[in-house]
Design a protein around this motif. Structure first.
Motif, short mmCIF file in Angstrom:
data_model
loop_
_atom_site.label_atom_id
_atom_site.label_comp_id
_atom_site.label_asym_id
_atom_site.label_seq_id
_atom_site.Cartn_x
_atom_site.Cartn_y
_atom_site.Cartn_z
N GLU A 172 0.83 -1.20 0.00
CA GLU A 172 0.00 0.00 0.00
C GLU A 172 0.87 1.26 0.00
OE1 GLU A 172 -2.57 -0.23 3.33
OE2 GLU A 172 -3.74 -1.91 2.54
N SER B 139 1.31 15.26 4.77
CA SER B 139 0.44 14.55 3.84
C SER B 139 0.47 15.17 2.44
CB SER B 139 -0.99 14.53 4.37
OG SER B 139 -1.86 13.93 3.42
N SER C 298 -3.54 12.78 -0.38
CA SER C 298 -4.20 11.53 -0.78
C SER C 298 -4.70 10.79 0.45
CB SER C 298 -3.22 10.65 -1.56
OG SER C 298 -2.21 10.14 -0.69
N ASP C 299 -5.26 9.62 0.21
CA ASP C 299 -5.73 8.78 1.32
C ASP C 299 -4.62 7.94 1.93
OD1 ASP C 299 -8.33 9.72 0.99
OD2 ASP C 299 -8.85 8.13 -0.44
#
Length: 213
Positions: free
Chosen positions: A146, A153, A156-157
């Motif tokens: 992943e 950050s 994004s997720d």
């Protein structure tokens, strides 16, 4: 995704070879020391040697990864690059693989240190990656890890945790179903504070292949 399985780093296995000999029964000599007895036939049946398969990892020839500024914004300065192709090959016989065994390639970055000022550093938590599987994944037996982002950050997720022990490539089915070769690389992104000190920084990214159960 960080692995939650019990993991051991792969060890090198050494195969010991033995000779399997077949010797016929001895024949009695005609007389003691007279040289007139029949000769004794000595034979041996030597089977061909075989090399056991193995699980191994290689990294494409490279001279390192040079990150260049790309995508900086008001929140961070961003420097990007591409990880060389990483290949995992499994040439073992399926019957030789214990039930429930899996494997994973895990990446761990050291802190970046300025070449002319060792006191100037950037922690590995500022480096993220987005792994990309390069081989056919139609069987679903192997998956890219992943993506993770810098602690600053990228919007994004991806979890903003940095590159401190993250999976690059992982088997997601029983290893006996995954014989063959898998290739992966990753987009790297270093996102630093906007006021990071200028300089040439260096870090080491270590990739390790683990088997897991």
């Amino acid at each position: 995704m960080k692995t939650k399985r019990t993991a051991q780093i792969l060890a090198v296995s050494v195969l010991g070879l033995a000779l399997s000999g077949v010797v016929g029964p001895a024949m009695a000599a005609d007389g003691p020391g007279d040289g007139s007895g029949d000769g004794i036939d000595v034979s041996v049946n030597i089977e061909p040697t075989t090399t056991p398969g193995q699980l191994s990892m290689t990294v494409a020839d490279n001279s390192g990864v040079s990150l260049t500024e790309n995508g900086s914004d008001a929140a961070a300065r961003q420097f990007t690059g591409t990880l060389p192709t990483v290949t995992v090959s499994d040439t073992r016989n399926p019957e030789d693989i214990p039930d429930g065994e899996f494997w994973a390639v895990v990446g761990q970055a050291d802190q970046f240190t300025a070449a002319d000022d060792p006191s100037a550093t950037i922690g590995p938590e500022y480096l993220g990656w987005k792994p990309r599987l390069l081989t056919d994944s139609s069987t679903g037996a192997v998956s890219a890890g992943e993506p993770v982002s810098s602690v600053i950050s990228d919007g994004s997720d991806a979890p903003a945790v940095g590159l401190e022990g993250q999976e690059l490539l992982v088997s997601i089915a029983n290893s006996a179903d995954e014989i063959g070769t898998s290739e992966v690389n990753a987009d790297l992104a270093l996102r630093t504070p906007v006021d990071v000190a200028a300089g040439e920084y260096h870090s080491t990214l270590t990739l390790s292949l683990f088997n897991q159960s």
